[in-house]
Design a protein around this motif. Structure first.
Motif, PDB file in Angstrom:
ATOM      1  N   GLY A 172       0.805  -1.220   0.000  1.00  0.00           N
ATOM      2  CA  GLY A 172       0.000   0.000   0.000  1.00  0.00           C
ATOM      3  C   GLY A 172       0.838   1.269   0.000  1.00  0.00           C
ATOM      4  N   LEU A 173       0.212   2.349   0.438  1.00  0.00           N
ATOM      5  CA  LEU A 173       0.847   3.669   0.450  1.00  0.00           C
ATOM      6  C   LEU A 173       0.911   4.191   1.881  1.00  0.00           C
ATOM      7  CD1 LEU A 173      -1.180   5.247  -2.506  1.00  0.00           C
ATOM      8  CD2 LEU A 173       1.136   4.312  -2.587  1.00  0.00           C
ATOM      9  N   PRO A 174       1.907   5.021   2.195  1.00  0.00           N
ATOM     10  CA  PRO A 174       2.011   5.538   3.567  1.00  0.00           C
ATOM     11  C   PRO A 174       0.736   6.288   3.968  1.00  0.00           C
ATOM     12  CG  PRO A 174       3.987   6.071   2.314  1.00  0.00           C
ATOM     13  CD  PRO A 174       3.010   5.508   1.336  1.00  0.00           C
ATOM     14  N   VAL A 175       0.239   5.970   5.164  1.00  0.00           N
ATOM     15  CA  VAL A 175      -0.976   6.617   5.660  1.00  0.00           C
ATOM     16  C   VAL A 175      -0.755   8.127   5.753  1.00  0.00           C
ATOM     17  CG1 VAL A 175      -2.446   6.894   7.697  1.00  0.00           C
ATOM     18  CG2 VAL A 175      -1.848   4.609   6.891  1.00  0.00           C
ATOM     19  N   GLY A 176      -1.689   8.878   5.192  1.00  0.00           N
ATOM     20  CA  GLY A 176      -1.577  10.336   5.215  1.00  0.00           C
ATOM     21  C   GLY A 176      -1.249  10.912   3.847  1.00  0.00           C
ATOM     22  N   THR A 177      -0.711  10.088   2.955  1.00  0.00           N
ATOM     23  CA  THR A 177      -0.321  10.637   1.648  1.00  0.00           C
ATOM     24  C   THR A 177      -1.523  10.841   0.732  1.00  0.00           C
ATOM     25  OG1 THR A 177       0.187   8.404   0.856  1.00  0.00           O
ATOM     26  CG2 THR A 177       2.032   9.722   1.635  1.00  0.00           C
ATOM     27  N   SER A 178      -2.663  10.248   1.074  1.00  0.00           N
ATOM     28  CA  SER A 178      -3.852  10.459   0.239  1.00  0.00           C
ATOM     29  C   SER A 178      -4.853  11.385   0.915  1.00  0.00           C
ATOM     30  CB  SER A 178      -4.540   9.115  -0.056  1.00  0.00           C
ATOM     31  OG  SER A 178      -3.669   8.226  -0.697  1.00  0.00           O
ATOM     32  N   GLY A 179      -4.514  11.949   2.073  1.00  0.00           N
ATOM     33  CA  GLY A 179      -5.447  12.820   2.789  1.00  0.00           C
ATOM     34  C   GLY A 179      -6.164  12.071   3.900  1.00  0.00           C
ATOM     35  N   LYS A 180      -7.294  12.625   4.311  1.00  0.00           N
ATOM     36  CA  LYS A 180      -8.002  12.076   5.480  1.00  0.00           C
ATOM     37  C   LYS A 180      -9.469  11.821   5.127  1.00  0.00           C
ATOM     38  CE  LYS A 180      -8.580  14.836   9.092  1.00  0.00           C
ATOM     39  NZ  LYS A 180      -8.409  15.589  10.349  1.00  0.00           N
ATOM     40  N   THR A 181      -9.997  10.699   5.596  1.00  0.00           N
ATOM     41  CA  THR A 181     -11.444  10.436   5.411  1.00  0.00           C
ATOM     42  C   THR A 181     -12.037  10.014   6.746  1.00  0.00           C
ATOM     43  OG1 THR A 181     -10.871   8.208   4.778  1.00  0.00           O
ATOM     44  CG2 THR A 181     -11.637   9.648   3.016  1.00  0.00           C
ATOM     45  N   GLN A 182     -13.355   9.918   6.729  1.00  0.00           N
ATOM     46  CA  GLN A 182     -14.046   9.494   7.944  1.00  0.00           C
ATOM     47  C   GLN A 182     -14.788   8.193   7.660  1.00  0.00           C
ATOM     48  OE1 GLN A 182     -16.364  11.896  11.176  1.00  0.00           O
ATOM     49  NE2 GLN A 182     -17.529  11.834   9.299  1.00  0.00           N
ATOM     50  N   VAL A 183     -14.511   7.177   8.456  1.00  0.00           N
ATOM     51  CA  VAL A 183     -15.179   5.892   8.248  1.00  0.00           C
ATOM     52  C   VAL A 183     -16.397   5.792   9.163  1.00  0.00           C
ATOM     53  CG1 VAL A 183     -13.588   4.741   9.853  1.00  0.00           C
ATOM     54  CG2 VAL A 183     -14.901   3.370   8.256  1.00  0.00           C
ATOM     55  N   LEU A 184     -17.503   5.326   8.592  1.00  0.00           N
ATOM     56  CA  LEU A 184     -18.685   5.036   9.398  1.00  0.00           C
ATOM     57  C   LEU A 184     -18.496   3.643   9.968  1.00  0.00           C
ATOM     58  CD1 LEU A 184     -19.799   7.009   6.948  1.00  0.00           C
ATOM     59  CD2 LEU A 184     -21.977   6.497   8.065  1.00  0.00           C
ATOM     60  N   ILE A 185     -18.287   3.580  11.262  1.00  0.00           N
ATOM     61  CA  ILE A 185     -17.913   2.303  11.867  1.00  0.00           C
ATOM     62  C   ILE A 185     -19.058   1.745  12.695  1.00  0.00           C
ATOM     63  CG2 ILE A 185     -16.771   3.402  13.862  1.00  0.00           C
ATOM     64  CD1 ILE A 185     -15.080   0.501  12.299  1.00  0.00           C
ATOM     65  N   SER A 186     -19.427   0.495  12.409  1.00  0.00           N
ATOM     66  CA  SER A 186     -20.423  -0.202  13.228  1.00  0.00           C
ATOM     67  C   SER A 186     -19.637  -1.228  14.027  1.00  0.00           C
ATOM     68  CB  SER A 186     -21.434  -0.879  12.323  1.00  0.00           C
ATOM     69  OG  SER A 186     -20.802  -1.938  11.647  1.00  0.00           O
ATOM     70  N   GLY A 187     -20.315  -2.128  14.683  1.00  0.00           N
ATOM     71  CA  GLY A 187     -19.571  -3.166  15.387  1.00  0.00           C
ATOM     72  C   GLY A 187     -19.451  -4.433  14.553  1.00  0.00           C
ATOM     73  N   GLY A 188     -19.790  -4.326  13.264  1.00  0.00           N
ATOM     74  CA  GLY A 188     -19.859  -5.540  12.437  1.00  0.00           C
ATOM     75  C   GLY A 188     -18.527  -5.958  11.844  1.00  0.00           C
ATOM     76  N   ILE A 189     -18.619  -6.853  10.879  1.00  0.00           N
ATOM     77  CA  ILE A 189     -17.413  -7.385  10.240  1.00  0.00           C
ATOM     78  C   ILE A 189     -16.900  -6.425   9.171  1.00  0.00           C
ATOM     79  CG2 ILE A 189     -16.547  -9.270   8.775  1.00  0.00           C
ATOM     80  CD1 ILE A 189     -18.721 -11.058  10.104  1.00  0.00           C
ATOM     81  N   ASP A 190     -17.819  -5.775   8.490  1.00  0.00           N
ATOM     82  CA  ASP A 190     -17.443  -5.099   7.247  1.00  0.00           C
ATOM     83  C   ASP A 190     -16.709  -3.763   7.430  1.00  0.00           C
ATOM     84  OD1 ASP A 190     -18.736  -7.188   5.975  1.00  0.00           O
ATOM     85  OD2 ASP A 190     -20.657  -6.156   6.020  1.00  0.00           O
ATOM     86  N   SER A 191     -17.243  -2.899   8.291  1.00  0.00           N
ATOM     87  CA  SER A 191     -16.667  -1.545   8.304  1.00  0.00           C
ATOM     88  C   SER A 191     -15.207  -1.496   8.779  1.00  0.00           C
ATOM     89  CB  SER A 191     -17.556  -0.565   9.075  1.00  0.00           C
ATOM     90  OG  SER A 191     -18.066  -1.115  10.246  1.00  0.00           O
TER      91      SER A 191
END
Ligand code: ATP
Ligand code: MG
Length: 389
Positions: A172-191
């Motif tokens: 992959g790419l170093p974290v931060g080099t593509s900017g910042k996003t917000q993840v909608l996190i549930s308690g499930g497997i997918d998010s």
């Protein structure tokens, strides 16, 4: 014998003029991840990063484990530091590699000579060291095509390094080099998997979670935090916003047609997520949706939630089967937490027959009795923030 960690960067070689920025980011990410283990000196040269511990009690195993989770790294290995003389290399290499060589049958030696003033050429280093290892470890034989271990000697500007096989990095790419996003996190497997995948593409992460106490419990929130801490091993620190969602869900239940409950709830989530994202300078949202997985993940349902968004919504799992998602979930050690049976606000007031193919305008009509702006403002003013790492 002095030991260091050698890191080879990954896709960075594709980045042309940006390369330097990417490398600097990678170095600072590694630094941050190793900070709590003690003082390390980190230098870079020719797509290699050198991590040199300066404390005697440095925990190498833990450091390697952490390095294995840093995005932007193609491979890494421990290596022994030698003086740049044939004598030092040939006396240290067999001792340093003893444990490793005991457990293999075949090997070959490779040499890289960045310093062309070194008295031996690369093939000579290979021949010489190969002979020494064969003498000292008679159970070994040379296999140049498919060896159990490749012993590598790198002669660089200030020192020479001897190492065994390289471990595969997280890519992959170093974290931060593509900017910042917000993840909608549930308690499930997918998010959590979706979050991990986007961090892998260089995005740093904020997270937002909707909680509906008393329908959802404190334990469910703790579960979300645990899941984020698994992701944070790869992404670095995650700022989490927990949004009080009870009032909104109760109003939807009381004022809207039942078959639209889920769609309206998701539209409210997206509106709030966009507003919080903007105030946090995030450039987009990430969800764990996968096409067709549940009623709210049909294309018309996705269109209806997208239509209230003011920024791109990234859905890295959209084309993946559950099995493929679970494989990643296990690999990042999230699965066992994800399957703990805590409720999510999505499972509160679920309609018996959810609408799966909303037509244009239907959702707007179904939610018209809600005071959307006031609900959103109240929810946002009740947000609790925390940092997960
Ligand atoms: P997951 O396994 O991630 O819970 P899911 O298959 O259960 O996903 P849904 O419950 O429909 O699917 O949720 C779809 C997506 O919506 C999730 O992947 C997540 O991004 C977001 N989401 C669901 N519930 C919440 C919540 N309580 N807070 C924040 N985001 C949520
Ligand atoms: Mg869910």
């Amino acid at each position: 014998m002095k030991e260091i960690i050698l890191v080879k960067d990954g896709e960075l070689s594709l980045k042309g003029l940006n390369r330097c920025n990417f490398e600097d980011k990678l170095v600072s990410n590694i630094k941050r991840r190793l900070k709590s283990l003690g003082t390390v000196k980190i230098t870079k040269a020719q797509s290699t990063i050198y991590i040199e511990p300066l404390d005697d009690d440095f925990d190498f195993e833990e450091a390697l484990e952490r390095v294995s989770c840093v995005f932007g790294i193609a491979g890494y290995s421990r290596a022994c530091v030698c003086e740049k003389t044939p004598d030092d290399i040939f006396s240290k290499a067999p001792v340093y590699l003893e444990e490793t060589l005991k457990n293999v049958k075949t090997f070959k030696v490779e040499a890289k000579r960045a310093d062309k003033t070194f008295p031996l050429k690369s093939p000579e280093i290979c021949m010489e060291l190969g002979g020494i290892l064969l003498d000292k470890y008679p159970h070994l034989s040379v296999d140049v095509h498919n060896p159990d271990i490749v012993v590598t000697v790198e002669v660089r500007d200030f020192a020479a390094y001897v190492r065994g096989n390289q471990e595969k990095g997280a890519g992959g790419l170093p974290v931060g080099t593509s900017g910042k996003t917000q993840v909608l996190i549930s308690g499930g497997i997918d998010s959590p998997v979706a979050a991990w995948m986007m961090a892998k593409r260089g995005l740093s992460l904020n997270a937002i979670h909707f909680a509906s106490p008393p329908y959802t419990s404190v334990a469910a929130e703790e579960k979300v935090k645990t899941l984020l801490s698994k992701v944070a091993r790869y992404s670095g620190t995650i700022k989490l916003a927990i949004v009080p969602f009870t009032e909104i869900q109760e109003q939807i239940r009381d004022k809207c047609p039942e078959d639209f409950f889920t769609l309206i709830m998701r539209r409210m989530m997206m509106r709030i997520a966009c507003a919080v994202s903007e105030s946090e300078n995030c450039l987009g949202l990430v969800t764990g949706e996968s096409l067709g997985q549940v009623a709210s993940q049909t294309l018309p349902a996705i269109a209806s939630t997208d239509s209230v968004c003011t920024m791109p919504v990234l859905r890295p799992l959209i084309g993946m089967d559950k099995e493929e998602i679970i494989k990643i979930s296990r690999a990042i050690d999230a699965f066992e937490t994800s399957i703990l049976p805590y409720e999510d606000c999505c499972t509160v007031f679920t309609p018996k027959h959810p609408h799966t193919r909303p037509k244009a305008g239907q959702c707007e009509k179904a939610e018209e009795s809600l005071d959307i702006d006031a609900l959103i403002n109240r929810a946002i003013s009740g947000i609790e923030y925390s940092y997960i790492d």
